[in-house]
Write an enzyme that holds these catalytic residues in place. Structure first.
Site, PDB file in Angstrom:
ATOM      1  N   THR A   1       0.917  -1.247  -0.192  1.00  0.00           N
ATOM      2  CA  THR A   1      -0.228  -0.192   0.120  1.00  0.00           C
ATOM      3  C   THR A   1       0.905   0.932  -0.498  1.00  0.00           C
ATOM      4  OG1 THR A   1       0.147   0.380   2.280  1.00  0.00           O
ATOM      5  CG2 THR A   1      -1.835  -0.935   1.436  1.00  0.00           C
TER       6      THR A   1
ATOM      7  N   GLU B   1      -5.798  -3.105   0.118  1.00  0.00           N
ATOM      8  CA  GLU B   1      -6.155  -4.411   1.938  1.00  0.00           C
ATOM      9  C   GLU B   1      -7.821  -5.218   1.349  1.00  0.00           C
ATOM     10  OE1 GLU B   1      -5.147  -1.171   1.956  1.00  0.00           O
ATOM     11  OE2 GLU B   1      -3.639  -1.042   3.852  1.00  0.00           O
TER      12      GLU B   1
HETATM   13  P1  AMP Z   1      -5.522   2.629  -2.655  1.00  0.00           P
HETATM   14  O1  AMP Z   1      -5.060   1.055  -1.672  1.00  0.00           O
HETATM   15  O2  AMP Z   1      -4.689   2.785  -2.913  1.00  0.00           O
HETATM   16  O3  AMP Z   1      -6.078   1.945  -3.170  1.00  0.00           O
HETATM   17  O4  AMP Z   1      -6.148   2.983  -1.610  1.00  0.00           O
HETATM   18  C1  AMP Z   1      -7.412   2.890  -1.291  1.00  0.00           C
HETATM   19  C2  AMP Z   1      -8.638   3.697  -1.100  1.00  0.00           C
HETATM   20  O5  AMP Z   1      -8.532   5.001  -1.894  1.00  0.00           O
HETATM   21  C3  AMP Z   1      -9.161   4.171   0.180  1.00  0.00           C
HETATM   22  O6  AMP Z   1      -9.589   4.074   1.698  1.00  0.00           O
HETATM   23  C4  AMP Z   1     -10.770   5.062   0.123  1.00  0.00           C
HETATM   24  O7  AMP Z   1      -9.546   6.613   0.527  1.00  0.00           O
HETATM   25  C5  AMP Z   1      -9.673   5.747  -1.786  1.00  0.00           C
HETATM   26  N1  AMP Z   1     -10.566   5.423  -2.505  1.00  0.00           N
HETATM   27  C6  AMP Z   1     -11.058   4.602  -3.345  1.00  0.00           C
HETATM   28  N2  AMP Z   1     -12.158   4.438  -3.940  1.00  0.00           N
HETATM   29  C7  AMP Z   1     -12.875   5.492  -3.568  1.00  0.00           C
HETATM   30  C8  AMP Z   1     -14.096   6.100  -4.495  1.00  0.00           C
HETATM   31  N3  AMP Z   1     -15.161   5.037  -4.881  1.00  0.00           N
HETATM   32  N4  AMP Z   1     -14.101   7.129  -3.459  1.00  0.00           N
HETATM   33  C9  AMP Z   1     -13.437   7.853  -2.958  1.00  0.00           C
HETATM   34  N5  AMP Z   1     -12.049   7.550  -2.506  1.00  0.00           N
HETATM   35  C10 AMP Z   1     -11.944   6.026  -2.950  1.00  0.00           C
END
Ligand code: AMP
Length: 542
Positions: free
Chosen positions: A185, A330
């Site tokens: 991550t 995750e």
């Molecule tokens: P990652 O693990 O790098 O994909 O990041 C995950 C994070 O991206 C989540 O915990 C959210 O904060 C953000 N995220 C993912 N999808 C969305 C969405 N459709 N709208 C708003 N935030 C999102």
């Protein structure tokens, strides 16, 4: 008493066996890194994945070893995932957009033994290889004709490498809970943490991802994952698409609006998926050229909140259904998808668009709740917001090597770090990241809502809202604006624009204009850096 059904472990290679047997001639089409279009099918992908497995064994790779990939979405990258997991080794997708120090950190942390990399990344790895002592060999995902002169350790072109063996090989068998894949991550604080998927979690997750109210993929589809395989488990599309027998279209390294449009049209893509930035690029290209979308039916948008204008334009101008999705590395990663159930089927126009702005509902296999800081359940009323927590068979219970301690609460829920509402029909809407939410007089203000509102102003290019210390309220919102080129909106302008559209006590206490905002490697605004920069900022109300 045990049931009398067969013991058929949920192993990833069963997916490619199924696709290679039942959908053998269904196309897998890629834009190669070398530039040409490349056409193959599931039968051939399976054959070549078997060669990858056999060849890895010849290089001494065994159960549990990490084999890294640093590659765009192509048929070769797809083959490597199945080949690696087919002997119980672990694919580790390295994100080339990370900073160099982070790439070195995660590859050493994972102790990757082999790196399979695209031509694009040969110069980067030549620079970094001395800092990567665990990597024994670099396999360049190309053929002999395109292989560059390189000093990479034990470098070999992929085609030559797998050409040294035949496909007469049997997948290994092992427990379905065996680790299969690894993705770090890109946290905004501290070092990246390794998420470790299992065969079982990937297979279960792929089955739920393909369900009708999720991505709704069938063998009639042609699915193009624009989202890279190195981002959040490639949104599981390398598993969920072959599982259904839908054809795959892989866009290679070119993700700009013009290239995406060209491949969507020429390869007759029906369903595609990526982050909002990609779709902003495509829509801008269509504006410029007057192009249309003639085969596309569905577009999955997630990774960050989908702007209202993007959904509106896809649906109204081009007749393409938008599926807003939420998830994280995750969560394998799909946690929710916003498809419209009976409960909202009667809505139209702006009211329907309001629902489509939500991140949506969970499938079977994701249990989702919102809780307050004391871990008490909060109501599903669409208004109350709290910490979003999830649990299920494809959700992390720990990070690789125990980094970051136990991420679960007493009831086994994983804290997503997001703040959200859930409405009476189960639709979840993200209102903030927990650490970005502004705590004013014991109440929470959503920075995302304020930012979305501010970017609606015609002179605003980008906006960020952070909490700044306040003697009475603890924190109050400060709006930070990057104006569009040649524009200089005033504070009064901006506040007047926001007035009446939000609760009075949510109104920012001040506005500052800046030339640009700091971003992370994955394009998210670095709120930490902003908070640091404005930590001594004195609000006029203080
Ligand atoms: P990652 O693990 O790098 O994909 O990041 C995950 C994070 O991206 C989540 O915990 C959210 O904060 C953000 N995220 C993912 N999808 C969305 C969405 N459709 N709208 C708003 N935030 C999102």
């Amino acid at each position: 008493m045990l049931g009398l059904m067969q013991d058929w472990p949920l192993l990833i290679h069963k997916i490619i066996d199924h696709a290679g047997r039942e959908h053998a001639h269904r196309p897998v089409i890629s834009r190669s890194v070398e530039g040409e279009m490349h056409f193959t099918d599931y039968g051939t992908v399976r054959e070549r994945a078997l060669k990858v497995a056999k060849r890895l064994e010849k290089d001494g790779i065994r159960l549990g070893d990490r084999v890294a990939t640093l590659a765009w979405n192509t048929w070769r990258h797809l083959e490597t995932w199945y080949g690696i997991t087919g002997i119980g080794a672990i694919y580790h997708t390295v994100n080339p957009r990370l900073f160099e120090d982070q790439i070195v950190y995660i590859m050493n942390h994972a102790e990757d033994r082999i790196l399979l990399l695209d031509l694009t990344f040969v110069p980067l790895m030549e620079k970094l290889q001395d800092r990567l002592p665990t990597v024994e060999r670099f396999v360049v995902l190309t053929d002999d004709a395109h292989m560059p002169e390189t000093k990479l350790r034990n470098a070999v072109p992929y085609e030559t490498w797998i050409g040294e063996v035949d496909s007469d090989f049997a997948w290994h068998s092992f427990d379905e809970n065996t680790a299969a894949g690894m993705c770090y991550t890109s946290g905004t604080t501290g070092n990246p943490k390794g998420v470790l998927y299992s065969h079982r979690s990937n297979v279960i997750h792929a089955m739920t991802a393909a369900l009708p109210d999720m991505l709704g993929v069938t063998s009639k589809d042609r699915v193009m994952p624009v989202v890279p395989l190195f981002h959040a488990n490639g949104w599981s599309l390398a598993f969920s698409v072959p599982m259904t027998g839908a054809s795959l279209v892989l866009p290679g390294p070119r993700l700009d609006g013009a290239s995406v449009h060209e491949i969507l049209e020429t390869q007759k893509v029906t369903c595609t998926a990526a982050v909002p930035t990609v779709w902003l690029g495509l829509l801008a290209h269509l504006d410029k050229t007057g192009g249309t979308l003639t085969t596309l039916k569905r577009v999955v948008i997630g990774g960050s909140a989908c702007p209202r204008a993007v959904t509106e334009r896809f649906e109204r101008q081009f007749g393409v259904e938008v599926l807003h999705a939420w998830g994280m590395t995750e969560t394998s990663p799909l946690g929710t998808v916003c498809s419209i159930t009976d409960d909202y089927a009667h809505l139209e126009g702006e009211a329907l668009l309001d629902i489509k702005m939500k991140q949506g509902r969970t499938p079977f296999g994701v249990e989702m709740v919102i809780k307050d800081d004391a871990d008490r359940l909060l109501p599903r009323d669409g208004k109350t917001f709290g910490r979003l927590k999830v649990r299920g068979p494809a959700i992390s219970r720990a990070y690789f090597r125990g980094e970051g301690g136990n991420p679960l609460d007493a009831e086994g829920y994983f804290d997503t770090g997001d703040v959200a509402t859930i409405d009476e029909f189960g639709y979840m809407q993200i209102t903030d990241r927990a650490k970005d939410v502004i705590k004013s007089g014991g109440e929470w203000i959503s920075s995302i809502d304020l930012e979305n509102l501010a970017v609606g102003h015609p002179d605003v290019a980008e906006a960020a809202v952070i909490g700044v210390a306040h003697p009475k309220w603890d924190e109050r919102p400060l709006l930070i604006i990057v104006p569009k080129a040649g524009k200089e909106p005033t504070k009064e302008d901006l506040l007047a624009f926001m007035q009446g559209k939000i609760a009075k006590w949510w109104m920012p206490d001040d506005v500052v204009l800046v030339p640009d905002l700091p971003h992370t490697a994955t394009g998210k605004i670095q709120k930490m850096a902003l908070r640091d920069r404005f930590k001594d900022y004195r609000l006029p109300t203080a």
